[in-house]
Enzyme design. Structure first.
Site, PDB file in Angstrom:
ATOM      1  CB  SER A   1     108.654  80.486  67.094  1.00  0.00           C
ATOM      2  OG  SER A   1     107.946  81.456  66.368  1.00  0.00           O
TER       3      SER A   1
ATOM      4  CG  ASP B   1     106.033  78.602  64.705  1.00  0.00           C
ATOM      5  OD1 ASP B   1     106.195  79.740  64.232  1.00  0.00           O
ATOM      6  OD2 ASP B   1     105.442  78.384  65.770  1.00  0.00           O
TER       7      ASP B   1
ATOM      8  CG  ASP C   1     103.017  81.061  64.846  1.00  0.00           C
ATOM      9  OD1 ASP C   1     103.892  81.780  64.319  1.00  0.00           O
ATOM     10  OD2 ASP C   1     103.107  80.631  66.015  1.00  0.00           O
TER      11      ASP C   1
ATOM     12  CB  SER D   1     105.007  89.744  66.481  1.00  0.00           C
ATOM     13  OG  SER D   1     103.796  89.096  66.836  1.00  0.00           O
TER      14      SER D   1
ATOM     15  CG  HIS E   1     101.696  85.722  66.677  1.00  0.00           C
ATOM     16  ND1 HIS E   1     101.650  84.369  66.488  1.00  0.00           N
ATOM     17  CD2 HIS E   1     102.930  86.000  67.138  1.00  0.00           C
ATOM     18  CE1 HIS E   1     102.823  83.839  66.839  1.00  0.00           C
ATOM     19  NE2 HIS E   1     103.608  84.812  67.235  1.00  0.00           N
TER      20      HIS E   1
END
Length: 499
Positions: free
Chosen positions: A122, A261, A263, A346, A348
């Site tokens: 990540s 990564d 996401d 964060s 996400h």
């Protein structure tokens, strides 16, 4: 019989090249992270694959899996070691090649495969590796599955039935991007800075955003696993400031920054201000709650209090569910409650249908933000931000704390604040009115100012966040008060960044 992994071996020795090494602390709450070469070797990764295949069998899940790898100099070799272990445990492996993590999640649906194992560290710095795993789409492993996987691997309790197989899914990246862009183009003319920090997302994000009808200004989209400018992490101010500079230089409408990564997605508005991901979540919740009245949104305990107090969300009948930080926890909660979306500070974001499939994808988040701007053609990103009630918030701040002791330190910190509250004490000059202990401790004071302390789930660190609806001065007073309690614990080291 495959040997039991050892916690430590000396590199460049016979033992290092002929025995598996797996440090126990690499098994985190909802994924796995190790320093490659120091905490895990290739035979250790092979053991991880054997363990994962064994666990699928125990869970009654068909032994079939999607795998891919991020753009680091060692990720491809780690993936193939993982694949060899999976095949030894009888798993049919679908390899999608170089990929962002959400491409692997998409693969579970597109290829009708139950399980996923994405090789990625990540946003961690170079030297780290890891695997994000799941066996029940769109969910990923939580503490129960990770604990059992740890037992299997460290005990070498493998079910090596053999008979596994391998197929490389050629052209899968194009299939993923087509799924994102098979939709009408936006009506509004938008200039978008797309920043990728030289991480994996650079191979895909500019093309997808351009296909939506946006003018793309690329920034650090060339893949370079040395990360020459900054770590691709949209929570780090260094990356956000680089995006800010490019937005101001080019007169862009918005800047979007993707993590290593792919996401997560960070946001800079048209004036160059970074908007922390939880505030962007409030803006999206305002937008989506117009379309879905009485919507439920799941948010992590690091996030702004505006999800519960914002008058627009209240008027739209929104229910805010504060839950444990961590992509696996929020994803599961969104699925459990049938929420419209889940938001983490964060970056996400988890959108259920019709926006997404329930997993976190930085490009799906970016598309949702672009659609929000398209639905508000007379408002800039700064206008939408400025329409929110004013609060002063910190970035995520992480003091070093070893993996072996960080949970014990947090336990002591929670007990300290519980004692302080019971005695009628204060933090930062204000009495404590509430403690939320679902994940570490969130200390709320009488004027609404709050601070959070929890253990990082994927690095040897603690996590500290503070916010005040009153003033910047109160923000700093809360941070000083929280940090004072942390400093009672000698195991707590220096911060990666502070206010």
């Amino acid at each position: 019989m495959f040997p039991k992994p050892k916690p430590q071996l000396v590199p460049n020795t016979y033992a290092y090249e002929s025995e598996p090494m797996v440090k126990a602390t690499g098994f985190r709450e909802y994924d796995a992270r190790w320093l490659f070469g120091k905490e895990i070797n290739l035979m250790g990764v092979q053991a991880l694959g054997m363990g994962l295949g064994t666990l699928l069998g125990e869970m009654g899940v068909k032994r079939e899996i999607v795998t891919g790898h991020d753009f680091r100099g060692y990720s491809a070799s780690i993936k193939m070691a993982l694949v060899s272990g999976l095949m030894a445990a009888g798993v049919r492996v679908h390899d999608i090649g170089l990929a962002v993590t959400p491409m692997a999640y998409f693969g579970q649906f597109a290829l009708d495969v139950p399980a996923v194992a994405m090789v990625t560290a990540s946003h961690n710095e170079n030297g780290w590796t890891g695997v994000k795993m799941g066996a029940n789409r769109p969910l990923t492993f939580g503490p129960d599955e990770m604990s059992r996987l740890k037992e299997i691997v460290l005990g070498a309790n493998f079910d090596l039935i053999g008979g596994g197989s391998y197929v490389f899914e050629n052209g899968f990246a194009e299939r993923y991007m087509a799924d994102l862009t098979n939709r009408p183009k936006i009506k509004r003319k938008l200039k978008v800075v797309v920043a990728c920090g030289n991480g994996t997302a650079g191979a895909f994000s500019p093309q997808v955003i351009e296909a939506l009808g946006c003018e793309v200004v690329p920034l650090d989209v060339e893949l370079d696993h040395t990360f020459p400018r900054y770590n691709p992490n949209p929570e780090d101010l260094e990356m956000l400031h680089a995006i800010r500079d490019k937005v101001l230089e080019t007169g862009a409408d918005i800047g979007l920054g993707f993590d290593g990564d792919g996401d997560r997605c960070g946001v800079i508005d048209n004036t160059g201000d970074e908007i922390f991901a939880d505030k962007v979540g409030v803006m999206l919740a305002r937008d989506l709650s117009k379309l879905v009245p009485n919507a439920t949104f799941v948010v992590d305990v690091k996030s702004t209090g505006l999800f519960a107090s914002d008058p627009v969300l209240k008027a739209n009948g929104v229910h805010a569910d504060y839950w444990k930080t961590g992509h696996s926890y929020i994803k599961r909660r969104v699925n459990q409650l049938g929420a419209v979306a889940g938001f983490e500070k964060s970056g996400h974001y988890f959108f259920n249908a019709p926006v997404g499939r329930g997993y976190d994808d930085g490009l799906v988040s970016a598309i949702a933000i672009i659609d929000m701007l398209d639905r508000n053609p007379d408002k800039s990103m700064a206008d939408l931000k400025n329409a929110l009630p004013k609060t002063w918030g910190s970035p995520t701040m992480s003091p070093h704390c070893a993996d072996e002791v960080k949970y014990e330190v947090v336990k002591r910190v929670v007990a300290r604040f519980e004692k302080l509250k019971a005695e009628g004490g204060s933090v930062g000059g204000q009495p404590i009115t509430d403690l939320v202990t679902v994940n570490g401790v969130r200390i709320v004071t009488a004027d609404g100012t709050w601070g959070l302390v929890r253990a990082s789930s994927n690095k040897p660190e603690l996590v500290v966040v503070v916010e005040s609806p009153v003033s910047e001065a109160r923000l700093h007073e809360m941070f000083k008060g929280v940090d004072a309690v942390l400093r009672e614990n000698p195991e707590v080291g220096a911060y990666n960044q502070t206010i």
